[in-house]
Motif scaffolding. Structure first.
Motif, short mmCIF file in Angstrom:
data_model
loop_
_atom_site.label_atom_id
_atom_site.label_comp_id
_atom_site.label_asym_id
_atom_site.label_seq_id
_atom_site.Cartn_x
_atom_site.Cartn_y
_atom_site.Cartn_z
N GLU A 74 0.83 -1.22 0.00
CA GLU A 74 0.00 0.00 0.00
C GLU A 74 0.85 1.26 0.00
O GLU A 74 0.41 2.33 -0.42
CB GLU A 74 -0.96 0.00 1.19
N ARG A 75 2.09 1.15 0.48
CA ARG A 75 3.01 2.30 0.43
C ARG A 75 4.44 1.78 0.62
O ARG A 75 4.66 0.62 0.98
CB ARG A 75 2.67 3.34 1.48
N TRP A 76 5.42 2.66 0.39
CA TRP A 76 6.82 2.28 0.49
C TRP A 76 7.68 3.51 0.71
O TRP A 76 7.26 4.64 0.47
CB TRP A 76 7.29 1.54 -0.77
N ILE A 77 8.91 3.25 1.16
CA ILE A 77 9.92 4.30 1.27
C ILE A 77 11.21 3.79 0.65
O ILE A 77 11.45 2.58 0.59
CB ILE A 77 10.18 4.74 2.73
N VAL A 78 12.02 4.73 0.16
CA VAL A 78 13.32 4.41 -0.40
C VAL A 78 14.36 5.16 0.42
O VAL A 78 14.22 6.38 0.64
CB VAL A 78 13.42 4.82 -1.89
N TYR A 85 14.60 -0.55 -0.36
CA TYR A 85 13.19 -0.27 -0.63
C TYR A 85 12.38 -1.02 0.41
O TYR A 85 12.45 -2.25 0.50
CB TYR A 85 12.81 -0.72 -2.04
N ILE A 86 11.61 -0.30 1.21
CA ILE A 86 10.85 -0.88 2.30
C ILE A 86 9.36 -0.72 2.01
O ILE A 86 8.86 0.41 1.84
CB ILE A 86 11.22 -0.22 3.64
N PHE A 87 8.66 -1.84 1.93
CA PHE A 87 7.25 -1.86 1.53
C PHE A 87 6.36 -2.27 2.71
O PHE A 87 6.69 -3.24 3.42
CB PHE A 87 7.02 -2.85 0.39
N ARG A 88 5.26 -1.57 2.88
CA ARG A 88 4.24 -1.99 3.85
C ARG A 88 3.08 -2.60 3.07
O ARG A 88 2.49 -1.96 2.19
CB ARG A 88 3.74 -0.82 4.70
N LEU A 89 2.76 -3.85 3.38
CA LEU A 89 1.71 -4.56 2.66
C LEU A 89 0.33 -4.12 3.16
O LEU A 89 0.16 -3.82 4.35
CB LEU A 89 1.86 -6.07 2.87
N GLU A 130 19.29 -8.89 -1.38
CA GLU A 130 18.66 -9.48 -0.20
C GLU A 130 17.20 -9.07 -0.12
O GLU A 130 16.83 -7.94 -0.48
CB GLU A 130 19.39 -9.01 1.07
N ILE A 131 16.35 -10.01 0.31
CA ILE A 131 14.94 -9.73 0.57
C ILE A 131 14.66 -10.16 2.01
O ILE A 131 14.93 -11.30 2.38
CB ILE A 131 14.02 -10.49 -0.40
N ARG A 132 14.13 -9.24 2.83
CA ARG A 132 13.91 -9.54 4.25
C ARG A 132 12.47 -9.25 4.63
O ARG A 132 11.89 -8.25 4.20
CB ARG A 132 14.82 -8.67 5.12
N ALA A 133 11.89 -10.13 5.44
CA ALA A 133 10.60 -9.88 6.08
C ALA A 133 10.90 -9.21 7.42
O ALA A 133 11.43 -9.85 8.34
CB ALA A 133 9.84 -11.17 6.27
N ARG A 137 3.94 -7.34 8.17
CA ARG A 137 3.44 -6.68 6.95
C ARG A 137 4.47 -5.75 6.33
O ARG A 137 4.12 -4.91 5.50
CB ARG A 137 2.16 -5.89 7.27
N VAL A 138 5.74 -5.89 6.67
CA VAL A 138 6.78 -5.03 6.11
C VAL A 138 7.88 -5.91 5.52
O VAL A 138 8.40 -6.80 6.19
CB VAL A 138 7.37 -4.09 7.18
N VAL A 139 8.24 -5.64 4.27
CA VAL A 139 9.29 -6.39 3.58
C VAL A 139 10.28 -5.40 2.99
O VAL A 139 9.91 -4.31 2.53
CB VAL A 139 8.69 -7.30 2.49
N GLU A 140 11.56 -5.77 3.04
CA GLU A 140 12.63 -4.90 2.54
C GLU A 140 13.39 -5.60 1.42
O GLU A 140 13.72 -6.78 1.53
CB GLU A 140 13.62 -4.54 3.65
N LEU A 141 13.69 -4.85 0.36
CA LEU A 141 14.55 -5.33 -0.71
C LEU A 141 15.79 -4.45 -0.74
O LEU A 141 15.69 -3.22 -0.78
CB LEU A 141 13.85 -5.26 -2.07
#
Length: 489
Positions: A74-78, A85-89, A130-133, A137-141
């Motif tokens: 639904e949103r993200w920050i860089v 790149y950090i995403f909130r699902l 790297e991909i991290r949970a 509800r937050v995942v980082e690439l």
């Protein structure tokens, strides 16, 4: 933007536009083989890309204009360094009711990237380290180096999530094996973790999608059986000029990508890079496109278009100091100086897809090469021709995308290990100017190897009935189907 030089008449009135004017389904035709709609995995045809994007959202998606919009995220920050790149699902579920979690998204992304190994898209994703949970509800690439267009890369249909054989929308697919149709129904907003809309059932429209040949697709549009035709290429562009044009309008995408001839042989007349360059020099690209009636088409003599580099690295035209006649004289001298061995001849086979546009394209190539002593013979794709058409839309805007299209690991034809090594070296650079310089060096290596004959930008076209909303021409050639199901007012 490309424009079609002949005049197309707009739809006369909504009541003359067939099924797009009522509350029935929106009927869409995608040009391709019938089974292409239902392809699995991550190696998708253009038709399958449209279906995957509609039924299997990824972290982000593309809107009708080709801009990145939220999807599962639904949103993200860089981060400021461009490396994270950090995403909130959004708070939503899979079709079986199981919540979508960051841990699942991490696993699905890692699996998709693994499956893409050995493809050009896999090369594009090489900066992902790297991909991290981080929480539920937050995942980082994390990336090895900044990539300004990384979100656009994540929006590619192949990175849509498939969990236990299905995706999370925004539409649900029902496959009709008897007719070959895909029937799509839009999920209500609350089923996607979004605020409910009370009039959803009244304003949302279903959709039918079929994959058929260009000829049949144009006939279906002309007869009113289809409201939108998507996926046209130069091979079938002359078909767009057929039929009663009062039923709709032709839209030509301002496409970005690679369109030219891969050189698959370095024997005979093609053994010397200078002679391979002779074939490229002899083509008058303005003359090449003339029979198609396209205005605004951008010719290319470089693999990476000049404007992809900032600052500019080379002139717009590779042979800007020579006229076409002078170029052909140089090319003719190079071919004439060749001393064939045994029964060799100055003949090249050209692999092209079927279609009236390919017929026109071959005639133009044949006419350009005959005066320099080269005989061209027509062949189909995959039939072992020495030259073969490569017609690909860009996934994102960067010199690296163009260079990846000719990487040696793809085994498409001639290539340059030196160029590939420079591209790999660029992955970890954080200084934009240093990265641009390295990619420019890679491009110079690839051009010197004469592995590809650039012609211009790809051609992508659609037929759009007047009452269809939610369609926009864009440079990526992907036209999301979900917006077509939404209210027209």
């Amino acid at each position: 933007m490309l424009r079609v030089s002949f005049i197309f008449i707009l739809a006369l009135a909504l009541n003359a536009c067939g099924s797009a004017a009522d509350r029935g389904p929106v009927n869409v035709a995608l040009i391709g083989e019938q089974d292409a709609l239902f392809e699995d995995g991550v190696r998708l045809s253009a038709a399958a890309q449209h279906i995957r994007a509609t039924t299997n959202e990824g972290l982000v998606a593309l809107d009708p204009a080709g801009q990145v919009v939220p999807a599962i995220a639904e949103r993200w920050i860089v981060t400021d360094d461009g490396l994270s790149y950090i995403f909130r699902l959004r708070n939503s579920d899979w079709p079986d009711g199981e919540p979508i979690t960051a841990s699942q998204v991490r696993i699905l992304l890692e699996e998709s990237i693994r499956q893409l190994d050995g493809t050009s898209l896999g090369l594009d994703l090489a900066k992902v380290t790297e991909i991290r949970a981080m929480t539920g509800r937050v995942v980082e690439l994390r990336l090895s180096g900044p990539m300004p267009d990384f979100l656009r890369l994540l929006a590619q249909p192949e990175l849509g999530f498939v969990n236990r054989g299905s995706g999370a929308g925004p539409m649900v697919l029902a496959r009709d094996d008897e007719t070959g149709l895909a029937r799509l129904t839009a999920l209500a907003p609350q089923e996607r973790g979004l605020p409910a809309r009370e009039d959803w059932e009244d304003v949302s429209r279903d959709m039918t999608v079929r994959a058929i040949t260009g000829q049949k697709a144009v006939e279906a549009f002309t007869s009113g059986d289809v409201d939108l035709l998507v996926g046209g290429t130069i091979a079938d562009f002359p078909l767009a000029q057929l039929g009663p044009l009062s039923r709709g309008t032709v839209q030509v995408d301002p496409a970005l990508g690679l369109f030219g001839l891969i050189i698959r042989s370095d024997t005979g007349v093609l053994a010397d890079p200078a002679r391979r360059e002779a074939l490229a020099m002899a083509i008058d690209r303005a003359e090449l496109i003339q029979p198609f009636g396209l205005g605004g088409w951008q010719a290319e003599t470089w693999i990476v278009p000049q404007e992809q580099f900032s600052p500019l690295q080379y002139p717009e035209n590779r042979w800007s100091e020579l006229t076409v006649e002078e170029r052909r004289a140089v090319a003719r001298a190079r071919i004439a100086a060749w001393e064939p061995a045994g029964d060799q001849s100055a003949t090249v086979r050209v692999g092209l897809p079927e279609g009236p546009g390919s017929d026109l394209l071959f005639e133009q190539l044949e006419g350009a090469w005959q005066p320099i002593g080269i005989t061209a013979v027509r062949a189909g794709l995959g039939e072992g021709a020495e030259l073969e058409l490569r017609d690909r839309l860009a996934r994102y805007s960067s010199p690296r995308w163009f260079l990846n299209q000719l990487n040696c690991s793809l085994e498409l034809g001639l290539c340059s290990e030196e160029a590939d090594a420079l591209v790999r070296e660029s992955l970890n650079l954080r200084d934009p100017e240093a990265k641009q310089a390295l990619l420019a060096d890679a491009h110079a290596e690839l051009m010197a190897a004469e592995v590809f004959i650039p012609l211009g930008v790809p051609v992508r076209w659609s037929l759009v009935r007047g009452a269809v909303s939610g369609y926009q021409a864009n440079q990526w050639g992907l036209h999301p189907l979900f917006p077509l199901s939404q209210p027209t007012t």
